[in-house]
Design a protein around this motif. Structure first.
Motif, mmCIF file in Angstrom:
data_model
loop_
_atom_site.group_PDB
_atom_site.id
_atom_site.type_symbol
_atom_site.label_atom_id
_atom_site.label_comp_id
_atom_site.label_asym_id
_atom_site.label_seq_id
_atom_site.Cartn_x
_atom_site.Cartn_y
_atom_site.Cartn_z
ATOM 1 N N GLY A 1 -0.944 11.662 4.098
ATOM 2 C CA GLY A 1 -1.557 10.538 2.748
ATOM 3 C C GLY A 1 -0.417 10.080 2.132
ATOM 4 O O GLY A 1 0.478 10.835 1.724
ATOM 5 N N LEU A 2 -0.796 9.710 1.535
ATOM 6 C CA LEU A 2 0.040 8.556 0.798
ATOM 7 C C LEU A 2 0.560 9.397 -0.689
ATOM 8 O O LEU A 2 -0.084 9.966 -1.521
ATOM 9 N N ASP A 3 1.932 9.126 -1.017
ATOM 10 C CA ASP A 3 2.722 10.011 -1.456
ATOM 11 C C ASP A 3 3.729 9.417 -2.510
ATOM 12 O O ASP A 3 4.724 8.867 -1.440
ATOM 13 N N ALA A 4 4.091 9.132 -3.391
ATOM 14 C CA ALA A 4 4.692 8.324 -4.280
ATOM 15 C C ALA A 4 6.427 9.057 -4.054
ATOM 16 O O ALA A 4 7.074 7.477 -3.720
ATOM 17 N N ALA A 5 6.308 9.546 -3.760
ATOM 18 C CA ALA A 5 7.660 10.429 -3.616
ATOM 19 C C ALA A 5 8.231 10.396 -2.200
ATOM 20 O O ALA A 5 9.160 10.765 -1.616
ATOM 21 N N ALA A 6 7.299 10.554 -0.640
ATOM 22 C CA ALA A 6 7.529 10.078 0.771
ATOM 23 C C ALA A 6 7.619 9.188 0.417
ATOM 24 O O ALA A 6 7.403 7.685 0.160
ATOM 25 N N SER A 7 8.193 9.085 2.172
ATOM 26 C CA SER A 7 8.753 7.753 3.085
ATOM 27 C C SER A 7 9.147 7.811 3.913
ATOM 28 O O SER A 7 9.040 8.684 4.956
ATOM 29 N N ASP A 8 8.854 6.213 4.306
ATOM 30 C CA ASP A 8 9.242 6.744 6.368
ATOM 31 C C ASP A 8 10.351 6.840 6.730
ATOM 32 O O ASP A 8 10.976 6.177 7.621
ATOM 33 N N GLY A 9 11.444 6.392 5.330
ATOM 34 C CA GLY A 9 12.668 5.925 5.490
ATOM 35 C C GLY A 9 13.492 4.539 5.252
ATOM 36 O O GLY A 9 14.990 4.810 5.876
ATOM 37 N N ARG A 10 12.743 4.208 5.758
ATOM 38 C CA ARG A 10 13.159 2.850 5.372
ATOM 39 C C ARG A 10 14.150 2.670 3.928
ATOM 40 O O ARG A 10 12.852 2.037 3.529
ATOM 41 N N VAL B 1 1.035 -1.023 -0.113
ATOM 42 C CA VAL B 1 0.118 -0.087 0.213
ATOM 43 C C VAL B 1 1.092 1.390 -0.069
ATOM 44 O O VAL B 1 0.672 1.971 -0.626
ATOM 45 N N ARG B 2 2.235 0.898 0.803
ATOM 46 C CA ARG B 2 2.933 2.204 0.820
ATOM 47 C C ARG B 2 3.854 2.549 -0.735
ATOM 48 O O ARG B 2 4.571 3.465 -1.084
ATOM 49 N N ARG B 3 3.571 1.094 -1.072
ATOM 50 C CA ARG B 3 4.723 0.974 -2.557
ATOM 51 C C ARG B 3 5.789 1.185 -2.184
ATOM 52 O O ARG B 3 7.350 2.179 -2.677
ATOM 53 N N GLN B 4 6.089 0.804 -1.427
ATOM 54 C CA GLN B 4 7.737 0.538 -0.632
ATOM 55 C C GLN B 4 8.236 -0.732 -0.552
ATOM 56 O O GLN B 4 8.159 -1.279 0.609
ATOM 57 N N HIS B 5 9.103 -0.836 -1.438
ATOM 58 C CA HIS B 5 10.439 -2.160 -1.416
ATOM 59 C C HIS B 5 9.294 -3.556 -1.946
ATOM 60 O O HIS B 5 9.506 -4.254 -1.094
ATOM 61 N N HIS B 6 8.205 -3.310 -1.966
ATOM 62 C CA HIS B 6 6.732 -4.124 -1.461
ATOM 63 C C HIS B 6 7.072 -5.640 -2.683
ATOM 64 O O HIS B 6 7.370 -6.370 -2.134
ATOM 65 N N TRP B 7 7.335 -5.342 -3.550
ATOM 66 C CA TRP B 7 7.986 -6.136 -4.303
ATOM 67 C C TRP B 7 8.733 -7.217 -4.322
ATOM 68 O O TRP B 7 9.249 -8.817 -4.891
ATOM 69 N N GLY C 1 -2.410 -4.332 -3.131
ATOM 70 C CA GLY C 1 -2.122 -2.872 -2.450
ATOM 71 C C GLY C 1 -1.437 -2.052 -3.276
ATOM 72 O O GLY C 1 -2.153 -0.798 -3.067
ATOM 73 N N ALA C 2 -0.425 -2.165 -3.670
ATOM 74 C CA ALA C 2 -0.244 -1.402 -4.654
ATOM 75 C C ALA C 2 -1.133 -0.312 -5.870
ATOM 76 O O ALA C 2 -1.152 0.682 -5.579
ATOM 77 N N ALA C 3 -1.915 -1.485 -6.185
ATOM 78 C CA ALA C 3 -3.096 -0.875 -6.796
ATOM 79 C C ALA C 3 -4.073 0.015 -6.377
ATOM 80 O O ALA C 3 -4.542 1.171 -7.032
ATOM 81 N N LEU C 4 -4.127 -0.180 -4.913
ATOM 82 C CA LEU C 4 -5.295 0.106 -4.241
ATOM 83 C C LEU C 4 -4.813 1.684 -3.863
ATOM 84 O O LEU C 4 -5.485 2.447 -3.231
#
Length: 203
Positions: free
Chosen positions: A97-106, A31-37, A165-168
């Motif tokens: 909210g979700l931001d493709a450019a944002a990250s929690d630093g992981r 959902v965060r699109r954060q290294h999910h694959w 998750g990424a699609a949603l």
């Protein structure tokens, strides 16, 4: 022969699809699109390796090491409680909210290490992949096709989690939606930790 493949797919799929810490973590990353694959790929690889080991009889060694399983159990409780605390804290505090450019630093390495921890610190994973599923496979006409079916179920499920998750994520751009996601994941992680603490897995 095809029956062995289908049986492996259904037996493995029925166990893997059950909501657990691993699934919740991968879905959260998707959902965060954060290294999910990467996270999903590690789960697939772990399942394939453990299932293969189970089919070759390595799972029988688990029955001779109850102390090691108990250590893993409590490490899993602690780690899951920590993940639950983080998610619930985010749910209470809120975040953007979700931001493709944002990250929690992981970083990718941190995500992979957390995925690995969620996987290997759950004794039930070993009982399912090294004992339960292989015990069914041993009764099939083709153990190889049963293993292929079981592995295919894992690949299919985690691919769906990562993709779905990424699609949603575009529909989950509001801060309120993130609070709900974090809240659900936090409660799930906490529930699994409590269950693992009070009800040890039985082979």
């Amino acid at each position: 022969m095809l029956e062995s493949f289908v049986t492996g797919f259904l037996v493995s799929g029925g166990i893997i699809v059950a909501i657990g810490a691993q699934n919740a973590y991968v879905l959260g990353q998707a959902v965060r699109r954060q290294h999910h694959w990467w996270s999903a790929g590690l789960c697939m690889s772990s399942d394939v390796l453990l299932l293969s080991a189970g089919m070759f009889g390595v799972g029988a060694l688990l029955l001779t090491a109850p102390e090691a399983m108990n250590v893993l159990r409590w490490l899993g409780v602690i780690f899951l409680a920590w993940l639950a605390g983080q998610a619930l804290y985010r749910a209470v505090q809120g975040r953007v909210g979700l931001d493709a450019a944002a990250s929690d630093g992981r970083t990718r390495r941190q995500v992979l290490l957390a995925t690995l921890a969620v996987t290997i610190l759950n004794p039930q994973v070993y009982l399912d992949t090294l004992l339960l599923i292989p015990s069914v496979g041993a009764q099939q006409e083709s153990a190889g096709l049963f293993l292929a079916g079981a592995a295919s179920a894992s690949v299919t499920w985690f691919s769906l989690l990562a993709w779905g998750g990424a699609a949603l994520s575009p529909w989950l751009s509001r801060p309120l939606a993130w609070r709900a996601i974090d809240g659900v994941i936090g409660v799930m992680m906490a529930a699994i930790a409590v269950q693992l603490a009070v009800q040890p897995p039985v082979a």
